[in-house]
Design a protein around this motif. Sequence first.
Motif, short mmCIF file in Angstrom:
data_model
loop_
_atom_site.label_atom_id
_atom_site.label_comp_id
_atom_site.label_asym_id
_atom_site.label_seq_id
_atom_site.Cartn_x
_atom_site.Cartn_y
_atom_site.Cartn_z
N ASN A 8 0.80 -1.24 0.00
CA ASN A 8 0.00 0.00 0.00
C ASN A 8 0.83 1.28 0.00
OD1 ASN A 8 -2.44 -1.38 -0.10
ND2 ASN A 8 -2.56 -1.54 2.13
N ILE A 9 2.11 1.20 -0.29
CA ILE A 9 2.91 2.42 -0.44
C ILE A 9 2.67 3.00 -1.83
CG2 ILE A 9 5.26 3.32 -0.68
CD1 ILE A 9 6.15 1.50 1.52
N ASP A 10 2.32 4.29 -1.89
CA ASP A 10 2.15 4.97 -3.16
C ASP A 10 3.51 5.49 -3.64
OD1 ASP A 10 -0.56 4.59 -3.39
OD2 ASP A 10 -1.09 6.47 -2.43
N LEU A 11 3.74 5.38 -4.94
CA LEU A 11 5.01 5.79 -5.53
C LEU A 11 4.81 7.03 -6.39
CD1 LEU A 11 6.36 2.27 -6.59
CD2 LEU A 11 6.84 3.55 -4.49
N PHE A 12 5.68 8.01 -6.20
CA PHE A 12 5.57 9.29 -6.88
C PHE A 12 6.83 9.58 -7.68
CE2 PHE A 12 2.66 9.46 -3.38
CZ PHE A 12 1.64 10.31 -3.75
N VAL A 13 6.69 10.47 -8.67
CA VAL A 13 7.81 10.97 -9.44
C VAL A 13 7.75 12.50 -9.39
CG1 VAL A 13 6.52 10.94 -11.61
CG2 VAL A 13 9.00 10.86 -11.65
N PRO A 14 8.87 13.18 -9.26
CA PRO A 14 8.84 14.65 -9.27
C PRO A 14 8.19 15.18 -10.55
CG PRO A 14 10.97 13.87 -8.51
CD PRO A 14 10.22 12.66 -9.00
N ARG A 15 7.37 16.19 -10.41
CA ARG A 15 6.63 16.75 -11.55
C ARG A 15 7.56 17.19 -12.67
NH1 ARG A 15 5.05 18.37 -15.45
NH2 ARG A 15 3.28 19.69 -16.00
N ASP A 16 8.72 17.77 -12.32
CA ASP A 16 9.60 18.31 -13.36
C ASP A 16 10.32 17.22 -14.15
OD1 ASP A 16 11.45 17.44 -11.50
OD2 ASP A 16 12.16 19.44 -10.96
N ARG A 17 10.13 15.95 -13.77
CA ARG A 17 10.74 14.85 -14.51
C ARG A 17 9.84 14.36 -15.64
NH1 ARG A 17 12.54 9.91 -10.90
NH2 ARG A 17 13.44 11.60 -9.63
N LEU A 18 8.61 14.84 -15.68
CA LEU A 18 7.66 14.39 -16.68
C LEU A 18 7.65 15.31 -17.90
CD1 LEU A 18 4.67 13.46 -14.38
CD2 LEU A 18 6.36 11.94 -15.37
N PRO A 19 7.38 14.77 -19.08
CA PRO A 19 7.39 15.57 -20.30
C PRO A 19 6.15 16.46 -20.38
CG PRO A 19 6.67 13.36 -20.80
CD PRO A 19 7.07 13.35 -19.35
N PRO A 20 6.20 17.52 -21.19
CA PRO A 20 4.99 18.31 -21.42
C PRO A 20 3.95 17.48 -22.16
CG PRO A 20 6.77 19.01 -22.87
CD PRO A 20 7.37 18.05 -21.89
#
Length: 224
Positions: free
Chosen positions: A120-132
């Motif tokens: 049940n751990i949610d995994l996140f990625v920093p927003r600035d690592r994602l493409p437009p």
Amino acid sequence: MARRPHSTQQRPPRAGAANSERQGTPPKAPVHLSPRRDPRQPETTDKIRVARIGAAHGVRGEVKLWPFTEDPMAALDYGPLETADGARRFEIESLRPAKDFLVARIAGIDDRNAAEMLRNIDLFVPRDRLPPIAQDDTFYHADLVGLSAATPDGVALGSVMALHNFGAGDVIEIALAGSDRTLMLPFTAAAIPEIDLKGRRIVVVMPAEVEAIAPAEPTERREP
């Protein structure tokens, strides 16, 4: 992401997905006015939730993984993932599809007991690592959360609290100003005709059954 197609509805992301599409025709679903919730994992604007770890799979440390991305295998492309508070980081070494979920091997997790501790751990990625985003009317949830919400006449309603998908299309949740309730509306062009990311605001067309609840004072309406 949140996506709003004006023609054919594409496959919607899973609930809690990183993106959604705003639909052109609202689904036949009720409008919900409910008590404001205290979410276990509050929405964050600097990180995007991409997956949730499930139960252990087998005895060698693998885990079930529930993706929240349109491409289920995308978690492999983002580099190390982290918890919402950034306190823990996880590197997915391998990922393979199973019947209704993915099976992931996470670096440093070598047995079933260690794998069960991650449930049940949610995994996140920093927003600035994602493409437009190239598609029209498609938005990352994190870019919508926190936007102010007002009627077409400029009456302030509150702010965007979250986006959900319960299987019948994307739903936007608005925390009503001066109230302990939230308003949940279909995320459609009819209900949300204007989204101004630069101005940090959305326009909401209130359904007839809840028009009387607008609680806040008029505010100056900005031109798009």
